[in-house]
Design a protein around this motif. Structure first.
Motif, PDB file in Angstrom:
ATOM      1  N   UNK A   1       0.829  -1.205   0.000  1.00 16.92           N
ATOM      2  CA  UNK A   1       0.000   0.000   0.000  1.00 16.92           C
ATOM      3  C   UNK A   1       0.863   1.255   0.000  1.00 16.92           C
ATOM      4  N   UNK A   2       1.866   1.301   0.868  1.00 11.82           N
ATOM      5  CA  UNK A   2       2.732   2.481   0.960  1.00 11.82           C
ATOM      6  C   UNK A   2       3.581   2.641  -0.293  1.00 11.82           C
ATOM      7  N   UNK A   3       4.093   1.544  -0.800  1.00 10.75           N
ATOM      8  CA  UNK A   3       4.996   1.610  -1.954  1.00 10.75           C
ATOM      9  C   UNK A   3       4.295   2.069  -3.233  1.00 10.75           C
ATOM     10  N   UNK A   4       2.974   1.957  -3.282  1.00 15.52           N
ATOM     11  CA  UNK A   4       2.233   2.413  -4.456  1.00 15.52           C
ATOM     12  C   UNK A   4       1.989   3.921  -4.445  1.00 15.52           C
ATOM     13  N   UNK A   5       2.226   4.556  -3.309  1.00 19.85           N
ATOM     14  CA  UNK A   5       2.005   5.996  -3.221  1.00 19.85           C
ATOM     15  C   UNK A   5       2.959   6.751  -4.147  1.00 19.85           C
ATOM     16  N   UNK A   6       2.518   7.918  -4.612  1.00 19.55           N
ATOM     17  CA  UNK A   6       3.406   8.816  -5.348  1.00 19.55           C
ATOM     18  C   UNK A   6       4.426   9.405  -4.371  1.00 19.55           C
ATOM     19  N   UNK A   7       5.482  10.005  -4.920  1.00 19.63           N
ATOM     20  CA  UNK A   7       6.501  10.614  -4.060  1.00 19.63           C
ATOM     21  C   UNK A   7       5.896  11.670  -3.146  1.00 19.63           C
ATOM     22  N   UNK A   8       5.016  12.498  -3.680  1.00 19.30           N
ATOM     23  CA  UNK A   8       4.378  13.550  -2.893  1.00 19.30           C
ATOM     24  C   UNK A   8       3.513  12.957  -1.797  1.00 19.30           C
ATOM     25  N   UNK A   9       2.785  11.902  -2.118  1.00 21.90           N
ATOM     26  CA  UNK A   9       1.913  11.293  -1.115  1.00 21.90           C
ATOM     27  C   UNK A   9       2.726  10.569  -0.044  1.00 21.90           C
ATOM     28  N   UNK A  10       3.856   9.992  -0.430  1.00 21.55           N
ATOM     29  CA  UNK A  10       4.726   9.348   0.563  1.00 21.55           C
ATOM     30  C   UNK A  10       5.216  10.366   1.589  1.00 21.55           C
ATOM     31  N   UNK A  11       5.570  11.565   1.111  1.00 24.40           N
ATOM     32  CA  UNK A  11       6.027  12.611   2.015  1.00 24.40           C
ATOM     33  C   UNK A  11       4.908  13.015   2.974  1.00 24.40           C
ATOM     34  N   UNK A  12       3.706  13.205   2.432  1.00 21.73           N
ATOM     35  CA  UNK A  12       2.569  13.584   3.269  1.00 21.73           C
ATOM     36  C   UNK A  12       2.261  12.485   4.286  1.00 21.73           C
ATOM     37  N   UNK A  13       2.355  11.227   3.845  1.00 17.01           N
ATOM     38  CA  UNK A  13       2.095  10.098   4.748  1.00 17.01           C
ATOM     39  C   UNK A  13       3.139  10.050   5.857  1.00 17.01           C
ATOM     40  N   UNK A  14       4.396  10.262   5.509  1.00 11.78           N
ATOM     41  CA  UNK A  14       5.460  10.200   6.506  1.00 11.78           C
ATOM     42  C   UNK A  14       5.270  11.281   7.567  1.00 11.78           C
ATOM     43  N   UNK A  15       4.930  12.481   7.143  1.00 10.60           N
ATOM     44  CA  UNK A  15       4.688  13.552   8.103  1.00 10.60           C
ATOM     45  C   UNK A  15       3.494  13.219   8.997  1.00 10.60           C
ATOM     46  N   UNK A  16       2.419  12.712   8.385  1.00 16.03           N
ATOM     47  CA  UNK A  16       1.206  12.404   9.148  1.00 16.03           C
ATOM     48  C   UNK A  16       1.442  11.294  10.164  1.00 16.03           C
ATOM     49  N   UNK A  17       2.147  10.246   9.764  1.00 13.60           N
ATOM     50  CA  UNK A  17       2.361   9.129  10.680  1.00 13.60           C
ATOM     51  C   UNK A  17       3.345   9.516  11.781  1.00 13.60           C
ATOM     52  N   UNK A  18       4.292  10.404  11.466  1.00 15.52           N
ATOM     53  CA  UNK A  18       5.212  10.899  12.494  1.00 15.52           C
ATOM     54  C   UNK A  18       4.452  11.676  13.558  1.00 15.52           C
ATOM     55  N   UNK A  19       3.533  12.519  13.141  1.00 13.07           N
ATOM     56  CA  UNK A  19       2.723  13.273  14.093  1.00 13.07           C
ATOM     57  C   UNK A  19       1.759  12.354  14.847  1.00 13.07           C
ATOM     58  N   UNK A  20       1.334  11.265  14.210  1.00 16.11           N
ATOM     59  CA  UNK A  20       0.510  10.269  14.901  1.00 16.11           C
ATOM     60  C   UNK A  20       1.292   9.640  16.055  1.00 16.11           C
ATOM     61  N   UNK A  21       2.560   9.354  15.806  1.00 12.85           N
ATOM     62  CA  UNK A  21       3.411   8.798  16.862  1.00 12.85           C
ATOM     63  C   UNK A  21       3.602   9.819  17.977  1.00 12.85           C
ATOM     64  N   UNK A  22       3.771  11.085  17.621  1.00 11.41           N
ATOM     65  CA  UNK A  22       3.931  12.118  18.640  1.00 11.41           C
ATOM     66  C   UNK A  22       2.658  12.270  19.480  1.00 11.41           C
ATOM     67  N   UNK A  23       1.498  12.108  18.840  1.00 13.01           N
ATOM     68  CA  UNK A  23       0.234  12.119  19.575  1.00 13.01           C
ATOM     69  C   UNK A  23       0.183  10.953  20.556  1.00 13.01           C
ATOM     70  N   UNK A  24       0.656   9.801  20.122  1.00 11.72           N
ATOM     71  CA  UNK A  24       0.742   8.620  20.996  1.00 11.72           C
ATOM     72  C   UNK A  24       1.633   8.919  22.196  1.00 11.72           C
ATOM     73  N   UNK A  25       2.774   9.563  21.957  1.00 11.64           N
ATOM     74  CA  UNK A  25       3.699   9.871  23.049  1.00 11.64           C
ATOM     75  C   UNK A  25       3.128  10.947  23.982  1.00 11.64           C
ATOM     76  N   UNK A  26       2.334  11.849  23.439  1.00 18.87           N
ATOM     77  CA  UNK A  26       1.753  12.920  24.244  1.00 18.87           C
ATOM     78  C   UNK A  26       0.732  12.395  25.242  1.00 18.87           C
TER      79      UNK A  26
END
Length: 250
Positions: free
Chosen positions: A101-126
């Motif tokens: 699923x992730x590997x099919x993303x476009x380069x732009x969408x991969x960047x957006x996904x990486x930022x979103x999932x990173x902030x998801x992890x930060x929400x988990x830590x918060x």
């Protein structure tokens, strides 16, 4: 007693087996086709902005995000690694992913996904901390506005007559990191903003600007004084001096 540290770094890893004692996840690139260099810059950019705003992570300050195909997709949890707990300076957080699923993303969408999932992890830590969750929300808003040109404040100097804000950008558009200064004349309200250095490494800003002096129409950035700082600052002409009138009016 909890010893809250400000977050310092976010790094990314991947694994197709459970992340347990005795196992160390690999760098990105084999399971997930995420570009290693730009991903590392994304982690540094978000970590440094969170740190600027006061985001704390507990007894550790390095967050290692491990994308795991062995975990349920979308699941976020601390890795089951006893050596990482309580006293270590880093902690692994596993994020379940579906490789195809992730590997099919476009380069732009991969960047957006990486930022979103990173902030998801930060929400988990918060956790349930309203203050920490508000910081994560603010970083999300700033990323939406600025993207990879996200400004990160390094130093502020304020008096009754002026304010100086020194900030930096981490490799916007995969180009050189840059150092910026904003000068505000509090009597007139005039605001000036300009780039004063291209940085070989974004960390150079910490050695280049240790203190700020404003006098006779100039801003002087005094460098840090240490053997290590001298090594880093050899790449630049220090101290850096700027004529305020030369800064573009914002």
């Amino acid at each position: 007693m909890r010893n809250d540290k400000l977050i310092l770094d976010i790094r990314y890893f991947e694994s197709d087996t459970p992340n347990v004692d005795g196992f160390h996840p690999a760098d990105l690139g084999k399971l997930l086709t995420l570009p290693r260099k730009s991903s590392a810059l994304t982690g540094a950019r978000i970590a440094r902005k969170l740190r600027e705003l006061g985001f704390t992570t507990g007894v550790f300050d390095h967050v290692y995000i491990n994308f795991s195909t062995a975990a349920a997709s979308g699941e976020v949890s601390f890795a089951n690694r006893s050596e990482d707990r309580y006293h270590a300076w880093y902690r692994y957080v596993d994020v379940g992913v579906k490789k195809m699923q992730i590997n099919r993303f476009s380069t732009k969408r991969k960047q957006a996904w990486l930022e979103a999932v990173t902030l998801q992890v930060m929400t988990f830590l918060a956790g349930k901390s309203k203050e920490q969750l508000a910081i994560v929300d603010e970083v999300c808003k700033q990323l939406t506005i600025h993207g990879d040109a996200l400004p990160i404040v390094h130093k502020i100097k304020e008096t009754k007559t002026y304010s100086v804000i020194v900030s930096y950008q981490i490799a916007p558009e995969m180009k050189q990191s840059t150092a910026w200064v904003e000068y505000v004349d509090r009597k007139t309200g005039q605001r000036r903003l300009g780039c004063f250095a291209k940085l070989e490494f974004y960390e150079d800003i910490f050695f280049l600007v240790s203190s700020v002096v404003v006098a006779r129409g100039t801003i002087v950035f005094k460098p840090r004084s240490s053997f290590k700082a001298d090594l880093y600052n050899k790449r630049y002409k220090v101290p850096i001096t700027i004529d305020i009138d030369d800064l573009p009016i914002a």
